[in-house]
Design an enzyme around this catalytic site. Structure first.
Site, PDB file in Angstrom:
ATOM      1  N   ALA A   1      -6.620   2.899  -4.029  1.00 46.70           N
ATOM      2  CA  ALA A   1      -6.134   4.177  -4.548  1.00 46.70           C
ATOM      3  C   ALA A   1      -4.649   4.312  -4.272  1.00 46.70           C
ATOM      4  O   ALA A   1      -4.111   3.690  -3.346  1.00 46.70           O
ATOM      5  CB  ALA A   1      -6.893   5.336  -3.906  1.00 46.70           C
ATOM      6  N   ASP A   2      -4.014   5.139  -5.069  1.00 52.14           N
ATOM      7  CA  ASP A   2      -2.613   5.475  -4.839  1.00 52.14           C
ATOM      8  C   ASP A   2      -2.411   6.926  -5.259  1.00 52.14           C
ATOM      9  O   ASP A   2      -2.823   7.321  -6.350  1.00 52.14           O
ATOM     10  CB  ASP A   2      -1.678   4.566  -5.643  1.00 52.14           C
ATOM     11  N   THR A   3      -1.811   7.692  -4.366  1.00 51.65           N
ATOM     12  CA  THR A   3      -1.562   9.105  -4.628  1.00 51.65           C
ATOM     13  C   THR A   3      -0.068   9.344  -4.728  1.00 51.65           C
ATOM     14  O   THR A   3       0.697   8.874  -3.888  1.00 51.65           O
ATOM     15  CB  THR A   3      -2.158   9.979  -3.500  1.00 51.65           C
TER      16      THR A   3
END
Length: 187
Positions: free
Chosen positions: A70-72
């Site tokens: 994931a990447d936020t």
């Protein structure tokens, strides 16, 4: 529902805690990945691109497990705010967010049997006006250098400064759990 073993490719304690709260069994495996991205991508595409790049690092070595990456990112006025470089940069970011709405976008990639399943979620976060003292105190005490936009919603600044959210709270924490669960069920 029983899922295959999950490999969480993230050192984020917030993502780890969310998976535990979902009663998902996982193990953590980390790999260094270049998080740069092409300049012509939208913020949503950037989050998915980086999450996918993280998953690609596992493609040759994963068996029947699901790799979760994931990447936020935080986005305001079309500008992507990543993780701050230092305290001054964190203060600058929080001053920019103060009294305004910004978007938090988390891109997620599930790698399973050499197939990539990517999705994203977007939440609108409305900050109240924060004083310079509130911002500086937060940065000095919480050291938010591992957080996009320089803040954690679950920390003091979120408790005193966020007026409302349109969208998923867990997305702002760093993993849209409801969407993740639905996507895992599809696999």
């Amino acid at each position: 529902m029983n899922f295959p073993q999950i490999i969480l490719a993230s050192k984020s304690p917030r993502r780890q805690e969310l998976l535990k709260l979902m009663d998902l069994e996982f193990r953590i495996v980390l790999k260094e990945v270049d998080e740069s991205y092409p300049d012509d991508l939208t913020p949503e595409e950037v989050a998915v691109y980086i999450a996918t790049q993280k998953a690609k690092a596992f493609d040759e070595t994963v068996g029947d497990e699901i790799v979760l990456t994931a990447d936020t990112i935080v986005c305001i006025d079309g500008q992507i705010l990543g993780k701050p470089e230092n305290a001054a940069h964190a203060i600058e970011m929080l001053q920019l967010l103060s009294g305004r709405m910004h978007r938090v976008i988390t891109g997620v990639c599930l790698l399973y049997k050499h197939q990539y399943h990517s999705f994203y979620d977007v939440s609108e976060v409305y900050f109240s006006k924060l004083s310079d003292e509130e911002i500086t105190t937060y940065v000095n005490k919480y050291q938010p250098f591992d957080k996009a936009g320089s803040y954690g919603i679950q920390e003091r600044i979120g408790l005193i400064g966020i007026e409302r959210i349109n969208g998923s709270y867990t997305n702002v924490v760093g993993l849209p759990t409801e969407k993740l669960y639905r996507e895992l069920a599809k696999l």
